[in-house]
Design a protein around this motif. Sequence first.
Motif, PDB file in Angstrom:
ATOM      1  N   VAL A   2       2.441   4.868  -8.842  1.00 52.38           N
ATOM      2  CA  VAL A   2       2.993   3.941  -7.853  1.00 52.38           C
ATOM      3  C   VAL A   2       2.604   2.519  -8.227  1.00 52.38           C
ATOM      4  O   VAL A   2       1.583   2.298  -8.869  1.00 52.38           O
ATOM      5  N   LYS A   3       3.435   1.555  -7.843  1.00 49.87           N
ATOM      6  CA  LYS A   3       3.157   0.163  -8.183  1.00 49.87           C
ATOM      7  C   LYS A   3       2.149  -0.464  -7.232  1.00 49.87           C
ATOM      8  O   LYS A   3       1.410  -1.354  -7.612  1.00 49.87           O
ATOM      9  N   ALA A   4       2.132   0.001  -6.015  1.00 49.00           N
ATOM     10  CA  ALA A   4       1.182  -0.510  -5.022  1.00 49.00           C
ATOM     11  C   ALA A   4      -0.124   0.261  -5.146  1.00 49.00           C
ATOM     12  O   ALA A   4      -0.159   1.338  -5.740  1.00 49.00           O
ATOM     13  N   PRO A   5      -1.207  -0.274  -4.573  1.00 47.39           N
ATOM     14  CA  PRO A   5      -2.424   0.538  -4.509  1.00 47.39           C
ATOM     15  C   PRO A   5      -2.091   1.847  -3.788  1.00 47.39           C
ATOM     16  O   PRO A   5      -1.458   1.837  -2.739  1.00 47.39           O
ATOM     17  N   GLY A   6      -2.480   2.951  -4.366  1.00 48.32           N
ATOM     18  CA  GLY A   6      -2.118   4.245  -3.804  1.00 48.32           C
ATOM     19  C   GLY A   6      -3.323   5.068  -3.408  1.00 48.32           C
ATOM     20  O   GLY A   6      -4.354   5.060  -4.077  1.00 48.32           O
ATOM     21  N   LEU A  21       0.839  -1.187   0.000  1.00 48.51           N
ATOM     22  CA  LEU A  21       0.000   0.000   0.000  1.00 48.51           C
ATOM     23  C   LEU A  21       0.878   1.242   0.000  1.00 48.51           C
ATOM     24  O   LEU A  21       1.943   1.254   0.611  1.00 48.51           O
ATOM     25  N   HIS A  22       0.421   2.276  -0.697  1.00 47.77           N
ATOM     26  CA  HIS A  22       1.118   3.573  -0.706  1.00 47.77           C
ATOM     27  C   HIS A  22       0.137   4.617  -0.178  1.00 47.77           C
ATOM     28  O   HIS A  22      -0.964   4.757  -0.687  1.00 47.77           O
ATOM     29  N   LEU A  23       0.563   5.343   0.865  1.00 49.99           N
ATOM     30  CA  LEU A  23      -0.275   6.389   1.451  1.00 49.99           C
ATOM     31  C   LEU A  23       0.485   7.700   1.421  1.00 49.99           C
ATOM     32  O   LEU A  23       1.618   7.779   1.884  1.00 49.99           O
ATOM     33  N   ALA A  24      -0.141   8.739   0.893  1.00 49.16           N
ATOM     34  CA  ALA A  24       0.415  10.088   0.901  1.00 49.16           C
ATOM     35  C   ALA A  24      -0.540  10.974   1.690  1.00 49.16           C
ATOM     36  O   ALA A  24      -1.742  10.976   1.435  1.00 49.16           O
ATOM     37  N   LEU A  25       0.006  11.709   2.656  1.00 47.07           N
ATOM     38  CA  LEU A  25      -0.804  12.614   3.476  1.00 47.07           C
ATOM     39  C   LEU A  25      -0.461  14.044   3.115  1.00 47.07           C
ATOM     40  O   LEU A  25       0.708  14.423   3.125  1.00 47.07           O
ATOM     41  N   THR A  75      -8.896   2.435 -11.559  1.00 46.52           N
ATOM     42  CA  THR A  75      -8.920   0.987 -11.801  1.00 46.52           C
ATOM     43  C   THR A  75      -8.356   0.180 -10.643  1.00 46.52           C
ATOM     44  O   THR A  75      -8.254  -1.036 -10.738  1.00 46.52           O
ATOM     45  N   SER A  76      -7.999   0.842  -9.557  1.00 49.15           N
ATOM     46  CA  SER A  76      -7.432   0.157  -8.400  1.00 49.15           C
ATOM     47  C   SER A  76      -8.534  -0.168  -7.389  1.00 49.15           C
ATOM     48  O   SER A  76      -8.946   0.691  -6.612  1.00 49.15           O
ATOM     49  N   GLU A 134      -7.943  -2.004   9.531  1.00 52.69           N
ATOM     50  CA  GLU A 134      -9.105  -2.575   8.845  1.00 52.69           C
ATOM     51  C   GLU A 134      -8.711  -3.105   7.470  1.00 52.69           C
ATOM     52  O   GLU A 134      -9.106  -4.203   7.078  1.00 52.69           O
ATOM     53  N   TYR A 135      -7.919  -2.327   6.741  1.00 47.95           N
ATOM     54  CA  TYR A 135      -7.504  -2.727   5.398  1.00 47.95           C
ATOM     55  C   TYR A 135      -6.756  -4.067   5.431  1.00 47.95           C
ATOM     56  O   TYR A 135      -6.969  -4.929   4.587  1.00 47.95           O
TER      57      TYR A 135
END
Length: 160
Positions: free
Chosen positions: A71-75, A6-10, A32-33, A109-110
């Motif tokens: 990004v390659k991971a879900p972002g 997972l990729h998270l940007a805040l 599409t993710s 949760e994820y």
Amino acid sequence: MGNYDLHLALHSNATGTGDGSRRGSEVYYYPTSNAGKRFADILVQNFKQIYPLPNNVSAISTTSLGEVARVKAPGVLVEIGYHDNTEDAVWFHNNMRKIAEQTAKGFCEYFGMEFKNPYDTKETENEGKEEKDTVAQKEKGILDFLKALLNVLTRFFKNN
């Protein structure tokens, strides 16, 4: 580059016009993710619990933001609030721990994990007694990660 789940940007948002007229939290994901949309929806539900205007919290698909498109991971990119809006800026400053906690709960949760509040002293005092197998050790590793995440998010929000 590694393999990431997972990729998270805040971020904090701005109107661009400087008038400070907009409010809200926006969570962006790539259209599409399915995994990105799922995490975005989880964060939206969590933020609606703490944001003063829950109807202004939404998940938005986009192909134009590199944080989710390249990004390659879900972002997921979270615009926590509008820093050029006085009410959002005050809310942001006064609710850093809640924002960090809801973000950490979203991760749990994820990934299908139980959220353990690192600020709950009863839980942290009993951790050593309860670790009897590798599952408990793995959970402790995730709890340590969540503690670090909460600390980083809290420090980040205090400095911005």
